[in-house]
Design an enzyme around this catalytic site. Sequence first.
Site, mmCIF file in Angstrom:
data_model
loop_
_atom_site.group_PDB
_atom_site.id
_atom_site.type_symbol
_atom_site.label_atom_id
_atom_site.label_comp_id
_atom_site.label_asym_id
_atom_site.label_seq_id
_atom_site.Cartn_x
_atom_site.Cartn_y
_atom_site.Cartn_z
ATOM 1 N N GLN A 1 -4.711 -5.170 7.090
ATOM 2 C CA GLN A 1 -5.701 -6.139 6.602
ATOM 3 C C GLN A 1 -5.621 -7.458 7.350
ATOM 4 O O GLN A 1 -6.555 -8.262 7.278
ATOM 5 C CB GLN A 1 -5.497 -6.389 5.093
ATOM 6 N N ASP B 1 2.906 -4.319 8.006
ATOM 7 C CA ASP B 1 1.705 -3.512 7.845
ATOM 8 C C ASP B 1 0.535 -4.477 8.059
ATOM 9 O O ASP B 1 0.204 -5.274 7.188
ATOM 10 C CB ASP B 1 1.704 -2.905 6.437
ATOM 11 N N CYS C 1 -4.718 2.362 -3.673
ATOM 12 C CA CYS C 1 -3.469 2.901 -3.080
ATOM 13 C C CYS C 1 -2.323 1.913 -3.253
ATOM 14 O O CYS C 1 -1.494 1.732 -2.342
ATOM 15 C CB CYS C 1 -3.651 3.248 -1.600
ATOM 16 N N HIS D 1 0.868 -1.187 0.000
ATOM 17 C CA HIS D 1 0.000 0.000 0.000
ATOM 18 C C HIS D 1 0.906 1.238 0.000
ATOM 19 O O HIS D 1 2.015 1.203 0.537
ATOM 20 C CB HIS D 1 -0.836 -0.058 1.285
ATOM 21 N N LYS E 1 -10.452 -0.586 10.486
ATOM 22 C CA LYS E 1 -10.545 -1.822 9.675
ATOM 23 C C LYS E 1 -10.912 -3.009 10.555
ATOM 24 O O LYS E 1 -11.191 -4.096 10.068
ATOM 25 C CB LYS E 1 -9.219 -2.097 8.974
HETATM 26 C C1 LIG Z 1 -2.577 -2.640 3.663
HETATM 27 C C2 LIG Z 1 -2.900 -1.242 4.131
HETATM 28 N N1 LIG Z 1 -1.939 -0.488 4.663
HETATM 29 C C3 LIG Z 1 -2.171 0.758 5.104
HETATM 30 C C4 LIG Z 1 -3.413 1.326 4.989
HETATM 31 C C5 LIG Z 1 -3.628 2.704 5.505
HETATM 32 O O1 LIG Z 1 -4.534 2.708 6.564
HETATM 33 P P1 LIG Z 1 -5.121 4.064 7.162
HETATM 34 O O2 LIG Z 1 -5.619 4.860 5.990
HETATM 35 O O3 LIG Z 1 -6.207 3.626 8.067
HETATM 36 O O4 LIG Z 1 -4.006 4.753 7.877
HETATM 37 C C6 LIG Z 1 -4.453 0.585 4.416
HETATM 38 C C7 LIG Z 1 -5.781 1.184 4.212
HETATM 39 O O5 LIG Z 1 -6.419 0.976 3.211
HETATM 40 C C8 LIG Z 1 -4.189 -0.735 3.984
HETATM 41 O O6 LIG Z 1 -5.141 -1.505 3.449
#
Ligand SMILES: Cc1ncc(COP(=O)(O)O)c(C=O)c1O
Length: 423
Positions: A221, A218, A381, A141, A244
């Site tokens: 998910q 990270d 993203c 991401h 999430k």
């Molecule tokens: C794999 C992953 N990393 C990071 C993020 C970023 O999360 P946040 O926007 O809640 O900070 C997301 C959100 O879509 C994500 O799916």
Amino acid sequence: MTMLATPRPAELRSATLSRKGRGDEGAPLDLVSDFPAIPAGWAYLDTAATAQKPRAVIEAIARAYGETYATVHRGVYQRSAEMTLAFEAARRRVAGFINAAVPEEIVFLRGATEAINLVASSWGGTQLKPGDRILLSQLEHHSNIVPWQMVAERTGAVIDVAPLDPDGRIDLDAAEAMLTERHKLVAFAHVSNVLGSVLDARRAADMAHRVGAKLLLDGCQALPRLPVDVQAIGCDFYACSGHKLYGPSGPGVLGGRAALLEAMPPMHGGGAMIDQVSFARTTYAPPPARFEAGTPHVVGVLGLHAAIDYVEAIGLDRIHAHETALVAEARDALSSLNSVRLFGPADSAGIVSFALEGVHPHDIGTILDEAQVAIRAGHHCAQPLMAHLGVDATARASFGVYNGKADVAALVRGIERVARIFG
Ligand SMILES: Cc1ncc(COP(=O)(O)O)c(C=O)c1O
């Protein structure tokens, strides 16, 4: 004053977890009635973007803003002291949920994005030197790419990108072959937000540590989809977002090894993160307060506590089994439509990305919306992953505890309609 800012699991179980979700481990989950934002007939398949909130979380938030509201870590009056206790109880709850060694290893931040930025800026900004290397993967991401690019520019470190295997998993054999003693950090998604592929996190930690690098996962998910035990994995940092995990939007969490957090400078300055302030010199509080400048998202953190109670009452193993079964069913049905291209591995965790020949994913999303099916369409993203897949965008269906077979059927009917409309 009597106050309980977050519900206890037993209370939660008896009060708000739907009967059909309890007890019978083998039965499919049927929890949609716990979610007031999901009306009958609406297939919400965008949980990877954000999960809907169960009544238990909404009630915990209402209670926190209602009978019990006050700030934390400041007031000498009883209400504030009790709110502080509830806030710190939430920290212990998060620590227990991911099995951090001590609650002080849990930092409350603004989403996973800020958590990764903190590690990049504070740990990376002090530990990385020109020529040091950072290993990311092709499926990350943007939140796990851009902060590293920013710190690489500042420090002269270099970014390497681990490839994917043909199924869309991070290719750990290739990653291992790329790692050298110049690598100081490996940062991988525990579960891909586009492909649902699950990382062998323990192996990634061992690989990183063999060359003396740290591992950041990270976990955005993974946390709502798999049991996570940071000590068993052996990772150094774990970043995730409360929204999430069926919690409120706002708070995120960085789990970090105490010794690493201890050595990191703060990213933001302000109230609550100091020890002593004078115009001559300021000293900082120990972690986690050092990284929590300003008034924290008190109510959001209490809502996150309630969300953890909710998912733990169901059981992460059960949630994982439920979502992988829905993904398998969706993949099966979609693969029988010959214009559909499926991305990612067959055993993906709760997420399926696909494309329809000759149809832009945004058109798929719009037509599905007319049929009361909410999916995500776009680059998610993850533009470097889109480039690897050779597309600008994909359509993505992602499942949560409230989804069932009827939602898969609605998705498949919707895709058949899209195929008919576009001939
Ligand atoms: C794999 C992953 N990393 C990071 C993020 C970023 O999360 P946040 O926007 O809640 O900070 C997301 C959100 O879509 C994500 O799916």
